[in-house]
Design an enzyme around this catalytic site. Structure first.
Site, PDB file in Angstrom:
ATOM      1  N   TRP A 172       0.856  -1.311  -0.072  1.00  0.00           N
ATOM      2  CA  TRP A 172       0.006  -0.078  -0.059  1.00  0.00           C
ATOM      3  C   TRP A 172       0.972   1.277   0.103  1.00  0.00           C
ATOM      4  O   TRP A 172       0.656   2.010  -0.516  1.00  0.00           O
ATOM      5  CB  TRP A 172      -0.993  -0.166   1.179  1.00  0.00           C
ATOM      6  CG  TRP A 172      -1.801   1.142   1.243  1.00  0.00           C
ATOM      7  CD1 TRP A 172      -2.317   2.111   0.566  1.00  0.00           C
ATOM      8  CD2 TRP A 172      -2.743   1.501   2.523  1.00  0.00           C
ATOM      9  NE1 TRP A 172      -3.099   2.954   0.851  1.00  0.00           N
ATOM     10  CE2 TRP A 172      -3.435   2.662   2.182  1.00  0.00           C
ATOM     11  CE3 TRP A 172      -2.808   0.859   3.623  1.00  0.00           C
ATOM     12  CZ2 TRP A 172      -4.424   3.237   2.854  1.00  0.00           C
ATOM     13  CZ3 TRP A 172      -3.711   1.536   4.488  1.00  0.00           C
ATOM     14  CH2 TRP A 172      -4.475   2.793   4.250  1.00  0.00           C
ATOM     15  N   ASP A 196       1.566  -8.302  -1.258  1.00  0.00           N
ATOM     16  CA  ASP A 196       0.190  -7.887  -1.320  1.00  0.00           C
ATOM     17  C   ASP A 196       0.078  -6.598  -1.852  1.00  0.00           C
ATOM     18  O   ASP A 196       0.539  -5.553  -1.214  1.00  0.00           O
ATOM     19  CB  ASP A 196      -0.476  -8.201  -0.054  1.00  0.00           C
ATOM     20  CG  ASP A 196      -1.908  -7.709   0.094  1.00  0.00           C
ATOM     21  OD1 ASP A 196      -2.689  -8.504  -0.213  1.00  0.00           O
ATOM     22  OD2 ASP A 196      -2.018  -6.711   0.389  1.00  0.00           O
ATOM     23  N   TYR A 220      -4.053   1.192  -5.222  1.00  0.00           N
ATOM     24  CA  TYR A 220      -2.738   1.828  -4.597  1.00  0.00           C
ATOM     25  C   TYR A 220      -2.031   2.736  -5.527  1.00  0.00           C
ATOM     26  O   TYR A 220      -1.281   1.970  -6.364  1.00  0.00           O
ATOM     27  CB  TYR A 220      -1.805   0.558  -4.029  1.00  0.00           C
ATOM     28  CG  TYR A 220      -2.460  -0.060  -2.831  1.00  0.00           C
ATOM     29  CD1 TYR A 220      -3.531   0.395  -1.967  1.00  0.00           C
ATOM     30  CD2 TYR A 220      -1.816  -1.450  -2.567  1.00  0.00           C
ATOM     31  CE1 TYR A 220      -4.176  -0.479  -1.178  1.00  0.00           C
ATOM     32  CE2 TYR A 220      -2.234  -2.119  -1.522  1.00  0.00           C
ATOM     33  CZ  TYR A 220      -3.644  -1.739  -0.662  1.00  0.00           C
ATOM     34  OH  TYR A 220      -4.229  -2.299   0.300  1.00  0.00           O
ATOM     35  N   HIS A 274     -11.904  -6.404  -2.472  1.00  0.00           N
ATOM     36  CA  HIS A 274     -11.240  -5.437  -1.587  1.00  0.00           C
ATOM     37  C   HIS A 274     -12.207  -4.667  -0.470  1.00  0.00           C
ATOM     38  O   HIS A 274     -12.575  -3.566  -0.932  1.00  0.00           O
ATOM     39  CB  HIS A 274     -10.707  -4.411  -2.518  1.00  0.00           C
ATOM     40  CG  HIS A 274      -9.486  -3.513  -1.767  1.00  0.00           C
ATOM     41  ND1 HIS A 274      -8.380  -2.583  -2.476  1.00  0.00           N
ATOM     42  CD2 HIS A 274      -9.090  -3.318  -0.592  1.00  0.00           C
ATOM     43  CE1 HIS A 274      -7.816  -2.145  -1.650  1.00  0.00           C
ATOM     44  NE2 HIS A 274      -8.121  -2.489  -0.556  1.00  0.00           N
TER      45      HIS A 274
END
Length: 327
Positions: free
Chosen positions: A21, A51, A56, A121
């Site tokens: 992220w 991940d 992002y 998500h």
């Protein structure tokens, strides 16, 4: 580095893996060169699982990962997410057209023929009561666009509902020393169904590094500045939902429990690995030095019963009442 089996996927992944992220955005200034160096450092230390998500940095994170993976000979497993590109973010948006479009965009960004793992998500709770959404994911798998799929959730109740669907193989959930509720019931049920568990926000947005103070400031585009009360998305994603000042008090007491030669960051990550239901923790790293600090935590021996008891006492004192029952 330890490796654990990611549920029924068959993937053997590093017990501490890379959460991407921060290298995409919403964490203040991040330089691509530093992000790339951090990813390489992580892989050098044995990390083989990354991940990310399509939102992002609007694909920035996925593209950086693709660049790094092309430069490495190791097999790197990449998980991404789909759904948060929806605006408005509603259950109705989780339809065949949108999910197919999101998956195909991630295929392009990551430069692969099939995605290793796709996670819904943090969809609205209603999505978990729509079997047709999971039928769509089954179809995308049959088409060869994805190998496996799972979910990323906000609430324990969502996780329990999600694993009722037979082809959900992983659940990503917030779990750390300040967010302990998943260990109560969910972990037991996940183990019965051989569900892989990804522990996200493992350092409570940096609170559990022990480096923050009441005077610490954050850039305007850092979610720790703009989302403390859930202004942009679920407040539990920022500092794990813990009040900043209360969190600082708890951190000061946690520091008193630190073993010799172990940082608070490393103790926080090693604590997560004490739970065998967890497949991996996914801390972020914006620079190589952060990566080294994070990924060395797996090399420490298990925490003692005394330490685990002390951590739980601090949780009970400061965190449980205001946080435990919200998610």
């Amino acid at each position: 580095m330890q490796y654990r089996t990611l549920g029924r996927t068959g993937f053997k992944v590093s017990a501490i893996s890379f959460g991407a992220w921060a290298i995409g955005g919403s964490w203040g200034t991040v330089k691509d060169a530093d992000s790339i160096a951090a990813l390489h450092k992580a892989i050098d230390m044995g990390v083989n699982f990354i991940d990310t998500a399509d939102v992002y940095g609007d694909g920035r994170s996925e593209k950086l990962i693709a660049q790094v993976c092309k430069d490495r000979s190791e097999e790197i497993i990449v998980a991404t997410k789909a759904g948060r590109r929806l605006n408005p973010h509603t259950a109705d948006g989780y339809n065949r057209e949108n999910l197919t479009k999101f998956v195909e965009r991630s295929l392009k960004n990551l430069e692969v023929e099939a995605l290793d793992l796709v996670q819904l998500h943090c969809p609205p709770t209603e999505v978990y009561y729509r079997p047709e959404v999971f039928d769509i994911m089954d179809d995308l798998q049959k088409q060869g666009k994805i190998q496996h799929y799972g979910v990323s959730v906000e609430k324990v109740e969502e996780a329990l509902k999600a694993i009722e669907f037979p082809n959900v193989k992983t659940v990503q959930i917030i779990f750390n020393m300040f967010r302990q509720r998943p260990a109560n019931l969910f972990f037991e049920q996940a183990k019965k169904r051989r569900i892989g568990i990804l522990a996200r926000v493992p350092l409570a947005s940096g609170l559990l590094t022990g480096k923050m103070t009441p005077k610490t400031t954050f850039e305007k585009d850092d979610h720790r500045a703009f989302n403390r009360y859930g202004e942009a998305f679920d407040k539990g994603e920022t500092f794990a939902g813990v009040d900043y000042e209360i969190g600082l008090q708890a951190v000061e007491e946690l520091k008193n429990l630190l073993p010799e030669k172990m940082s608070l960051t490393q103790m926080a990550l090693r604590w997560i690995l004490m739970f065998d239901a967890v497949t991996c923790a996914i801390p972020g790293a914006k620079r190589p030095d952060q990566a080294e600090q994070n990924f060395s935590a797996a090399d420490f021996p298990p925490l003692s019963e005394e330490m685990m008891h002390g951590i739980n006492e601090i949780y009970e004192k400061y965190i449980k009442n205001p946080v435990h029952y919200l998610w």
